[in-house]
Design an enzyme around this catalytic site. Structure first.
Site, PDB file in Angstrom:
ATOM      1  N   ASP A  67       0.820  -1.209   0.000  1.00 29.19           N
ATOM      2  CA  ASP A  67       0.000   0.000   0.000  1.00 29.19           C
ATOM      3  C   ASP A  67       0.859   1.267   0.000  1.00 29.19           C
ATOM      4  O   ASP A  67       2.084   1.213   0.197  1.00 29.19           O
ATOM      5  CB  ASP A  67      -0.969  -0.002   1.196  1.00 29.19           C
ATOM      6  CG  ASP A  67      -0.312  -0.441   2.503  1.00 29.19           C
ATOM      7  OD1 ASP A  67       0.932  -0.421   2.586  1.00 29.19           O
ATOM      8  OD2 ASP A  67      -1.042  -0.808   3.433  1.00 29.19           O
ATOM      9  N   ASN A 136      -8.213  -2.240  13.592  1.00 30.29           N
ATOM     10  CA  ASN A 136      -9.588  -2.661  13.267  1.00 30.29           C
ATOM     11  C   ASN A 136      -9.616  -3.944  12.428  1.00 30.29           C
ATOM     12  O   ASN A 136     -10.626  -4.271  11.836  1.00 30.29           O
ATOM     13  CB  ASN A 136     -10.316  -1.528  12.532  1.00 30.29           C
ATOM     14  CG  ASN A 136      -9.584  -1.097  11.265  1.00 30.29           C
ATOM     15  OD1 ASN A 136      -8.609  -1.740  10.868  1.00 30.29           O
ATOM     16  ND2 ASN A 136     -10.049  -0.028  10.632  1.00 30.29           N
ATOM     17  N   HIS A 138      -7.745  -4.507   9.754  1.00 31.85           N
ATOM     18  CA  HIS A 138      -7.454  -4.330   8.332  1.00 31.85           C
ATOM     19  C   HIS A 138      -6.140  -5.003   7.955  1.00 31.85           C
ATOM     20  O   HIS A 138      -5.253  -5.193   8.780  1.00 31.85           O
ATOM     21  CB  HIS A 138      -7.508  -2.849   7.908  1.00 31.85           C
ATOM     22  CG  HIS A 138      -6.354  -1.998   8.306  1.00 31.85           C
ATOM     23  ND1 HIS A 138      -6.481  -0.647   8.532  1.00 31.85           N
ATOM     24  CD2 HIS A 138      -5.034  -2.263   8.520  1.00 31.85           C
ATOM     25  CE1 HIS A 138      -5.298  -0.144   8.844  1.00 31.85           C
ATOM     26  NE2 HIS A 138      -4.411  -1.104   8.836  1.00 31.85           N
ATOM     27  N   GLU A 143     -10.069  -1.884   4.663  1.00 32.32           N
ATOM     28  CA  GLU A 143     -10.745  -1.520   5.894  1.00 32.32           C
ATOM     29  C   GLU A 143     -12.013  -2.365   6.089  1.00 32.32           C
ATOM     30  O   GLU A 143     -12.484  -3.001   5.145  1.00 32.32           O
ATOM     31  CB  GLU A 143     -11.126  -0.029   5.828  1.00 32.32           C
ATOM     32  CG  GLU A 143      -9.928   0.923   5.736  1.00 32.32           C
ATOM     33  CD  GLU A 143      -9.249   1.163   7.082  1.00 32.32           C
ATOM     34  OE1 GLU A 143      -8.971   0.177   7.797  1.00 32.32           O
ATOM     35  OE2 GLU A 143      -8.983   2.330   7.413  1.00 32.32           O
TER      36      GLU A 143
HETATM   37  C1  GLP Z   1      -0.837   0.380   8.469  1.00 33.14           C
HETATM   38  C2  GLP Z   1      -0.504  -0.411   7.212  1.00 33.14           C
HETATM   39  C3  GLP Z   1      -0.746  -1.878   7.456  1.00 33.14           C
HETATM   40  C4  GLP Z   1      -0.027  -2.310   8.727  1.00 33.14           C
HETATM   41  C5  GLP Z   1      -0.609  -1.558   9.901  1.00 33.14           C
HETATM   42  C6  GLP Z   1      -0.073  -2.010  11.238  1.00 33.14           C
HETATM   43  O1  GLP Z   1      -2.180   0.523   8.629  1.00 33.14           O
HETATM   44  N1  GLP Z   1      -1.291  -0.028   6.102  1.00 33.14           N
HETATM   45  O2  GLP Z   1      -0.274  -2.624   6.325  1.00 33.14           O
HETATM   46  O3  GLP Z   1      -0.204  -3.682   8.911  1.00 33.14           O
HETATM   47  O4  GLP Z   1      -0.291  -0.200   9.665  1.00 33.14           O
HETATM   48  O5  GLP Z   1       1.005  -1.244  11.639  1.00 33.14           O
HETATM   49  P1  GLP Z   1       1.933  -1.579  12.871  1.00 33.14           P
HETATM   50  O6  GLP Z   1       2.844  -2.661  12.417  1.00 33.14           O
HETATM   51  O7  GLP Z   1       2.660  -0.295  13.137  1.00 33.14           O
HETATM   52  O8  GLP Z   1       1.076  -2.003  13.992  1.00 33.14           O
END
Ligand code: GLP
Length: 248
Positions: A67, A136, A138, A143
Site C-alpha cells: 500500500d 480494526n 485491516h 478496511e
Molecule cells: C498500516 C498499514 C498496514 C499495517 C498496519 C499495522 O495501517 N497499512 O499494512 O499492517 O499499519 O502497523 P503496525 O505494524 O505499526 O502495527
C-alpha cells in the site's frame, strides 16, 4: 494455517526474517510482497544484517508493497516508499528497478490501480507476502466492510485508522484520508502469506480473525481460507484473548 508463537518482539522479528530469508535462499528471484508499519522493522533490520554478514543476496528479488498513501510522494518521510528505502531497499543489494510501490502522486487513480495489478500479474504473482494487522483488523488498507473480491484500489481510511496514523503527522490536516492498497483478491492470490502481529493488544483481533466468523467486517478473517498462511505473533497472555479464542 500454521501458528508460530514468539516470546517477544526480537523473537518475532527473527522468525519473520527467517521465513523471508529461506524464501530468497530457495528461490533467489522470488517476488516478495512487503508491508510497512512498526511490526516488520525488526525483521528488516535482521535481513540487512544477514545481507551484510552472511551474504544473503537480494540481487534477483522483486518486491511489491501492499500500500501507499494517496498524495504523498517518495520524499515525504511518512510515505511508504520513503520507509522502504530507509529500512530495507537502500541497505541491501536489490535493484531499484525491482522495487514496486503504488505511486501516491499518480494523476489518474484508476489507471494507477490497473497498472499495479498488471505489474503483479507480469511478475508472475507473489511468492511470499508479509502482512501486518491494523487495530480494526485491516490488512494492507482493506478496511472493515471492504469487498473481498477487490484487487488494487483507492481506499478511504476509517476514523480508527486515521487515529492510529495520527501519531506520524504533526497536524490532523496532514493525515492522508485515502491510500492505494492491494485488494483482498490480490492478497489471497499470494502463494504464501505471513501475518505478523507483535502488539499484544491485538491478540483478541488475531484470534477472532483466525478462528472466528469470516466476514468483511473483519478483513483479516478471510485469511482463514488461504491454503498457506503462517501467523507469527507474540504469545498472548490469557486475559488478552476472549475465552472462545484462547490459543490451543
Ligand atoms: C498500516 C498499514 C498496514 C499495517 C498496519 C499495522 O495501517 N497499512 O499494512 O499492517 O499499519 O502497523 P503496525 O505494524 O505499526 O502495527
Amino acid at each position: 494455517m500454521q501458528h508460530l508463537f514468539a516470546s517477544d518482539y526480537d523473537d518475532l522479528s527473527h522468525k519473520v526474517a527467517s521465513l523471508i530469508a529461506a524464501q530468497i535462499t530457495l528461490k533467489p528471484e522470488s517476488v516478495l510482497g512487503l508491508a510497512t508499519g512498526s511490526t516488520p522493522m525488526g525483521a528488516y533490520r535482521l535481513l540487512v544484517q544477514w545481507h551484510r554478514c552472511a551474504g544473503l543476496s537480494f540481487s534477483k528479488v522483486r518486491t511489491v508493497n501492499l500500500d501507499e498513501y494517496c498524495g504523498l510522494g517518495p520524499d515525504h518521510p511518512q510515505s511508504y516508499r520513503y520507509y522502504m528505502q530507509h529500512n530495507l531497499f537502500s541497505l541491501v543489494d536489490i535493484s531499484p528497478d525491482n522495487t514496486h510501490i503504488p505511486n501516491g502522486l499518480a494523476e489518474d487513480p484508476d489507471e494507477e490501480c490497473k497498472r499495479y495489478d498488471h505489474l503483479i500479474c507480469d511478475l508472475g504473482g507473489i511468492d511470499l507476502l508479509l502482512l501486518g494487522l491494523g487495530d480494526n483488523g485491516h490488512i494492507g488498507f482493506n478496511e472493515p466492510d471492504c469487498l473481498f473480491g477487490l484487487s488494487t484500489h483507492l481506499a478511504h481510511l476509517t476514523p480508527c485508522t486515521l487515529k492510529a496514523n495520527s501519531r506520524f503527522f504533526s497536524t490532523p490536516e496532514e493525515i492522508p484520508r485515502q491510500a492505494y492498497t492491494m485488494g483482498i483478491r490480490s492478497i489471497m492470490e499470494a502463494r504464501h502469506i505471513i501475518l505478523a502481529v507483535s502488539d499484544r493488544n491485538r491478540a483478541g483481533t488475531v484470534a477472532a480473525a483466525t478462528r472466528g466468523f469470516i466476514s468483511p467486517e473483519l478483513p483479516a478473517s478471510i485469511l482463514q481460507l488461504h491454503p498457506n498462511l503462517t501467523v507469527v505473533m507474540t504469545k498472548p497472555d490469557s486475559e488478552d484473548v476472549p475465552d472462545d479464542f484462547r490459543p490451543r
